[in-house]
Design a protein around this motif. Sequence first.
Motif, PDB file in Angstrom:
ATOM      1  N   GLU A  16       0.830  -1.207   0.000  1.00 31.92           N
ATOM      2  CA  GLU A  16       0.000   0.000   0.000  1.00 31.92           C
ATOM      3  C   GLU A  16       0.866   1.260   0.000  1.00 31.92           C
ATOM      4  OE1 GLU A  16      -2.625  -0.270   3.274  1.00 31.92           O
ATOM      5  OE2 GLU A  16      -3.936  -1.775   2.347  1.00 31.92           O
ATOM      6  N   ARG A  17       1.958   1.240   0.792  1.00 32.35           N
ATOM      7  CA  ARG A  17       2.845   2.404   0.826  1.00 32.35           C
ATOM      8  C   ARG A  17       3.534   2.609  -0.512  1.00 32.35           C
ATOM      9  NH1 ARG A  17       3.923   0.622   6.244  1.00 32.35           N
ATOM     10  NH2 ARG A  17       5.722  -0.580   5.515  1.00 32.35           N
ATOM     11  N   LEU A  18       3.952   1.505  -1.148  1.00 35.77           N
ATOM     12  CA  LEU A  18       4.587   1.615  -2.458  1.00 35.77           C
ATOM     13  C   LEU A  18       3.600   2.128  -3.505  1.00 35.77           C
ATOM     14  CD1 LEU A  18       6.742  -1.652  -2.537  1.00 35.77           C
ATOM     15  CD2 LEU A  18       7.529   0.702  -2.206  1.00 35.77           C
ATOM     16  N   ALA A  19       2.347   1.640  -3.422  1.00 31.87           N
ATOM     17  CA  ALA A  19       1.334   2.119  -4.369  1.00 31.87           C
ATOM     18  C   ALA A  19       1.066   3.599  -4.164  1.00 31.87           C
ATOM     19  CB  ALA A  19       0.048   1.306  -4.197  1.00 31.87           C
ATOM     20  N   LEU A  20       0.997   4.027  -2.883  1.00 31.58           N
ATOM     21  CA  LEU A  20       0.784   5.450  -2.593  1.00 31.58           C
ATOM     22  C   LEU A  20       1.960   6.290  -3.079  1.00 31.58           C
ATOM     23  CD1 LEU A  20      -0.977   7.602  -1.255  1.00 31.58           C
ATOM     24  CD2 LEU A  20       0.203   7.107   0.904  1.00 31.58           C
ATOM     25  N   ALA A  21       3.175   5.774  -2.883  1.00 32.35           N
ATOM     26  CA  ALA A  21       4.356   6.493  -3.374  1.00 32.35           C
ATOM     27  C   ALA A  21       4.339   6.601  -4.892  1.00 32.35           C
ATOM     28  CB  ALA A  21       5.628   5.796  -2.900  1.00 32.35           C
ATOM     29  N   GLY A  22       3.885   5.554  -5.558  1.00 33.27           N
ATOM     30  CA  GLY A  22       3.796   5.600  -7.012  1.00 33.27           C
ATOM     31  C   GLY A  22       2.777   6.630  -7.488  1.00 33.27           C
ATOM     32  N   LEU A  23       1.653   6.729  -6.779  1.00 31.20           N
ATOM     33  CA  LEU A  23       0.642   7.722  -7.150  1.00 31.20           C
ATOM     34  C   LEU A  23       1.139   9.153  -6.908  1.00 31.20           C
ATOM     35  CD1 LEU A  23      -2.577   5.997  -5.737  1.00 31.20           C
ATOM     36  CD2 LEU A  23      -1.921   6.230  -8.133  1.00 31.20           C
ATOM     37  N   CYS A  24       1.937   9.325  -5.854  1.00 31.44           N
ATOM     38  CA  CYS A  24       2.426  10.665  -5.514  1.00 31.44           C
ATOM     39  C   CYS A  24       3.665  11.062  -6.300  1.00 31.44           C
ATOM     40  CB  CYS A  24       2.740  10.740  -4.016  1.00 31.44           C
ATOM     41  SG  CYS A  24       1.312  10.535  -2.939  1.00 31.44           S
ATOM     42  N   SER A  25       4.327  10.089  -6.928  1.00 31.85           N
ATOM     43  CA  SER A  25       5.609  10.382  -7.582  1.00 31.85           C
ATOM     44  C   SER A  25       5.520  11.453  -8.667  1.00 31.85           C
ATOM     45  CB  SER A  25       6.211   9.089  -8.150  1.00 31.85           C
ATOM     46  OG  SER A  25       5.312   8.479  -9.068  1.00 31.85           O
TER      47      SER A  25
END
Length: 294
Positions: A16-25
């Motif tokens: 979930e954190r990686l997915a959120l980081a990908g969305l925010c990148s």
Amino acid sequence: MTEPNAAALRHQALRERLALAGLCSPALLLVLVIMVIPMAWLFWLSFVGENGHVSLENYQRMLASSSYLQVFRLTFEVSILTTLICVLIGYPLAYFLSQLPTRVANLFMITVLVPFWTSLLVRTYAWLVLLQRQGLINHWGMELGLWNDPVNLVHNMTGTLIGMVHIMLPFLVLPVYGAMRAIDRDYLKAAANLGASPTRAFWKVFLPLSLPGLFAGMLMVFILCLGFYVTPAILGGGKIILVSMRIASNIELFVNWGAASALGVVLFALTMLILYLANRLSRSSLAGAPGNDP
């Protein structure tokens, strides 16, 4: 079963954190490109001397020359005066609008928003036409007998403040009006039931509840004034020199990017310090306001 479940939960949380980081990148990359990298480049240039080597001469020059201190003093003086005048005009205006019915208030709010629909440069030159010695204001003033000779209303502090207040006023009215509209009128009714007069209810209840919007508007106006360039450059007539104008002259006239960058870095540091102090002050001031008790 506990350990496998815990491991699965940790794995899911990581995903979930990686997915959120990908969305925010994309947004983070944009901030990096348009804000962080230019500021880092500006900071680096401030330490580059005229010979191209790393040096503190740009900062030493600011400490040694009284003209730089004068520029910073005048910048803060203009910013503070503009903010105070905006408060004196904008707070009563926002209060008046907040007491009107919503439909009527929305119509009046158009007059506050109209300046946003006009170019900043056009508004500044319009004030130049109005305030000059042969302008409309001097013409009407002499016709009405208010003064006999044309008054110097431009190319000085007076003209600069008039133009800046006109441009900055909506930035104060909007947050103050929003805070006032959000105030529950039952608080005022409760104060009246407890024997408070309308004036006392305003000072003891309404004003403290509107302080968050007032602080936000004051801070916005003050920070914007610190970096203002167009209006003081035109209405000041070269007599009102602010930091932004000194930065422009260092680049355009002297092609000294190091000196200009040092001014920008110092102004940025002062702005961050003001934001930090304002945040601390607002927290301590609003802690005892009505409705903020735990």
